[in-house]
Design a protein around this motif. Structure first.
Motif, PDB file in Angstrom:
ATOM      1  N   GLY A   1       0.791  -1.221   0.000  1.00 53.57           N
ATOM      2  CA  GLY A   1       0.000   0.000   0.000  1.00 53.57           C
ATOM      3  C   GLY A   1       0.825   1.274   0.000  1.00 53.57           C
ATOM      4  O   GLY A   1       0.337   2.329   0.398  1.00 53.57           O
ATOM      5  N   LYS A   2       2.065   1.211  -0.449  1.00 54.49           N
ATOM      6  CA  LYS A   2       2.947   2.384  -0.442  1.00 54.49           C
ATOM      7  C   LYS A   2       2.370   3.556  -1.218  1.00 54.49           C
ATOM      8  O   LYS A   2       2.493   4.707  -0.804  1.00 54.49           O
ATOM      9  N   ARG A   3       1.734   3.281  -2.338  1.00 48.17           N
ATOM     10  CA  ARG A   3       1.196   4.373  -3.170  1.00 48.17           C
ATOM     11  C   ARG A   3       0.092   5.144  -2.466  1.00 48.17           C
ATOM     12  O   ARG A   3      -0.143   6.305  -2.780  1.00 48.17           O
ATOM     13  N   MET A   4      -0.594   4.508  -1.532  1.00 43.28           N
ATOM     14  CA  MET A   4      -1.656   5.201  -0.792  1.00 43.28           C
ATOM     15  C   MET A   4      -1.086   6.106   0.296  1.00 43.28           C
ATOM     16  O   MET A   4      -1.778   6.975   0.812  1.00 43.28           O
ATOM     17  N   GLY A   5       0.158   5.856   0.676  1.00 44.76           N
ATOM     18  CA  GLY A   5       0.793   6.687   1.682  1.00 44.76           C
ATOM     19  C   GLY A   5       0.283   6.452   3.096  1.00 44.76           C
ATOM     20  O   GLY A   5       0.387   7.327   3.951  1.00 44.76           O
ATOM     21  N   LEU A   6      -0.272   5.278   3.351  1.00 47.60           N
ATOM     22  CA  LEU A   6      -0.788   4.950   4.676  1.00 47.60           C
ATOM     23  C   LEU A   6       0.143   3.988   5.399  1.00 47.60           C
ATOM     24  O   LEU A   6       0.902   3.252   4.776  1.00 47.60           O
ATOM     25  N   LYS A   7       0.046   3.960   6.710  1.00 48.70           N
ATOM     26  CA  LYS A   7       0.842   3.011   7.492  1.00 48.70           C
ATOM     27  C   LYS A   7       0.298   1.594   7.368  1.00 48.70           C
ATOM     28  O   LYS A   7       1.036   0.626   7.423  1.00 48.70           O
ATOM     29  N   THR A   8      -1.012   1.484   7.221  1.00 50.63           N
ATOM     30  CA  THR A   8      -1.683   0.183   7.132  1.00 50.63           C
ATOM     31  C   THR A   8      -1.911  -0.157   5.664  1.00 50.63           C
ATOM     32  O   THR A   8      -2.448   0.661   4.928  1.00 50.63           O
ATOM     33  N   PRO A   9      -1.524  -1.366   5.231  1.00 46.27           N
ATOM     34  CA  PRO A   9      -1.823  -1.772   3.856  1.00 46.27           C
ATOM     35  C   PRO A   9      -3.328  -1.736   3.605  1.00 46.27           C
ATOM     36  O   PRO A   9      -4.126  -2.045   4.489  1.00 46.27           O
ATOM     37  N   LYS A  10      -3.721  -1.352   2.391  1.00 44.98           N
ATOM     38  CA  LYS A  10      -5.145  -1.098   2.110  1.00 44.98           C
ATOM     39  C   LYS A  10      -6.043  -2.293   2.362  1.00 44.98           C
ATOM     40  O   LYS A  10      -7.200  -2.134   2.733  1.00 44.98           O
TER      41      LYS A  10
ATOM     42  N   LEU B   1     -10.176  -6.923   3.455  1.00 42.37           N
ATOM     43  CA  LEU B   1      -9.929  -8.300   3.017  1.00 42.37           C
ATOM     44  C   LEU B   1     -10.988  -9.266   3.538  1.00 42.37           C
ATOM     45  O   LEU B   1     -11.383 -10.202   2.844  1.00 42.37           O
ATOM     46  N   MET B   2     -11.478  -9.043   4.736  1.00 47.85           N
ATOM     47  CA  MET B   2     -12.452  -9.962   5.327  1.00 47.85           C
ATOM     48  C   MET B   2     -13.787  -9.946   4.587  1.00 47.85           C
ATOM     49  O   MET B   2     -14.470 -10.967   4.513  1.00 47.85           O
ATOM     50  N   TYR B   3     -14.150  -8.818   4.001  1.00 47.18           N
ATOM     51  CA  TYR B   3     -15.370  -8.765   3.191  1.00 47.18           C
ATOM     52  C   TYR B   3     -15.239  -9.694   1.983  1.00 47.18           C
ATOM     53  O   TYR B   3     -16.191 -10.383   1.609  1.00 47.18           O
ATOM     54  N   THR B   4     -14.062  -9.719   1.405  1.00 49.22           N
ATOM     55  CA  THR B   4     -13.800 -10.609   0.267  1.00 49.22           C
ATOM     56  C   THR B   4     -13.890 -12.073   0.698  1.00 49.22           C
ATOM     57  O   THR B   4     -14.532 -12.889   0.032  1.00 49.22           O
ATOM     58  N   LEU B   5     -13.258 -12.403   1.814  1.00 45.07           N
ATOM     59  CA  LEU B   5     -13.302 -13.781   2.307  1.00 45.07           C
ATOM     60  C   LEU B   5     -14.732 -14.218   2.612  1.00 45.07           C
ATOM     61  O   LEU B   5     -15.116 -15.356   2.307  1.00 45.07           O
ATOM     62  N   GLU B   6     -15.523 -13.342   3.168  1.00 44.33           N
ATOM     63  CA  GLU B   6     -16.913 -13.685   3.471  1.00 44.33           C
ATOM     64  C   GLU B   6     -17.708 -13.984   2.207  1.00 44.33           C
ATOM     65  O   GLU B   6     -18.533 -14.907   2.188  1.00 44.33           O
TER      66      GLU B   6
ATOM     67  N   VAL C   1      -2.800 -15.265  -0.322  1.00 43.15           N
ATOM     68  CA  VAL C   1      -1.376 -14.959  -0.454  1.00 43.15           C
ATOM     69  C   VAL C   1      -1.224 -13.575   0.160  1.00 43.15           C
ATOM     70  O   VAL C   1      -1.770 -12.595  -0.341  1.00 43.15           O
ATOM     71  N   CYS C   2      -0.503 -13.531   1.259  1.00 40.21           N
ATOM     72  CA  CYS C   2      -0.571 -12.376   2.152  1.00 40.21           C
ATOM     73  C   CYS C   2       0.781 -11.699   2.353  1.00 40.21           C
ATOM     74  O   CYS C   2       1.833 -12.306   2.196  1.00 40.21           O
ATOM     75  N   LEU C   3       0.696 -10.457   2.766  1.00 38.69           N
ATOM     76  CA  LEU C   3       1.863  -9.672   3.135  1.00 38.69           C
ATOM     77  C   LEU C   3       2.516 -10.289   4.372  1.00 38.69           C
ATOM     78  O   LEU C   3       1.831 -10.591   5.361  1.00 38.69           O
ATOM     79  N   THR C   4       3.814 -10.482   4.309  1.00 38.42           N
ATOM     80  CA  THR C   4       4.548 -11.032   5.440  1.00 38.42           C
ATOM     81  C   THR C   4       4.270 -10.197   6.696  1.00 38.42           C
ATOM     82  O   THR C   4       4.255  -8.978   6.641  1.00 38.42           O
ATOM     83  N   GLY C   5       4.028 -10.876   7.782  1.00 38.96           N
ATOM     84  CA  GLY C   5       3.730 -10.201   9.040  1.00 38.96           C
ATOM     85  C   GLY C   5       2.247 -10.159   9.360  1.00 38.96           C
ATOM     86  O   GLY C   5       1.867  -9.824  10.476  1.00 38.96           O
ATOM     87  N   TYR C   6       1.411 -10.511   8.386  1.00 41.21           N
ATOM     88  CA  TYR C   6      -0.033 -10.470   8.585  1.00 41.21           C
ATOM     89  C   TYR C   6      -0.682 -11.854   8.492  1.00 41.21           C
ATOM     90  O   TYR C   6      -1.896 -11.960   8.568  1.00 41.21           O
TER      91      TYR C   6
END
Length: 96
Positions: free
Chosen positions: A12-21, A32-37, A51-56
């Motif tokens: 999520g670097k392009r969004m400029g947020l600390k938390t990935p989108k 992501l949970m809405y998609t899984l549901e 397939v997830c971001l390392t650390g999550y």
């Protein structure tokens, strides 16, 4: 057997947020949970691979369990690029 591969390894670097989108919460739940549901409810999907971001990885496993996502096959590390993450998902399923 149909397995949905969900690529959620972006930083999520392009969004400029600390938390990935994919982990930003909307109405108290990560996107992501809405998609899984939705895949959980889909009758044509037998299992889900994230397939997830390392650390999550544990975060996705734990949150999925709380939401009753029973089709979750596995959560694996993604790559440095989207292409590498897709490849990791396909390789994981190869022979299964």
């Amino acid at each position: 057997m149909a397995t949905a591969i969900i690529i959620a390894a972006g930083s999520g670097k392009r969004m400029g947020l600390k938390t990935p989108k994919q982990f930003i919460k909307i109405e108290g739940k990560p996107v992501l949970m809405y998609t899984l549901e939705e895949y959980e409810k889909h009758p044509g999907i037998d299992s889900i691979l994230v397939v997830c971001l390392t650390g999550y990885l544990d975060y996705v496993r734990d949150y999925s369990k709380r939401l009753g996502i029973t089709k979750l096959l596995s959560v694996i590390d993604g790559g440095l690029t989207g292409q590498e993450s897709i490849y990791a998902g396909v390789k994981y399923l190869e022979g299964k």
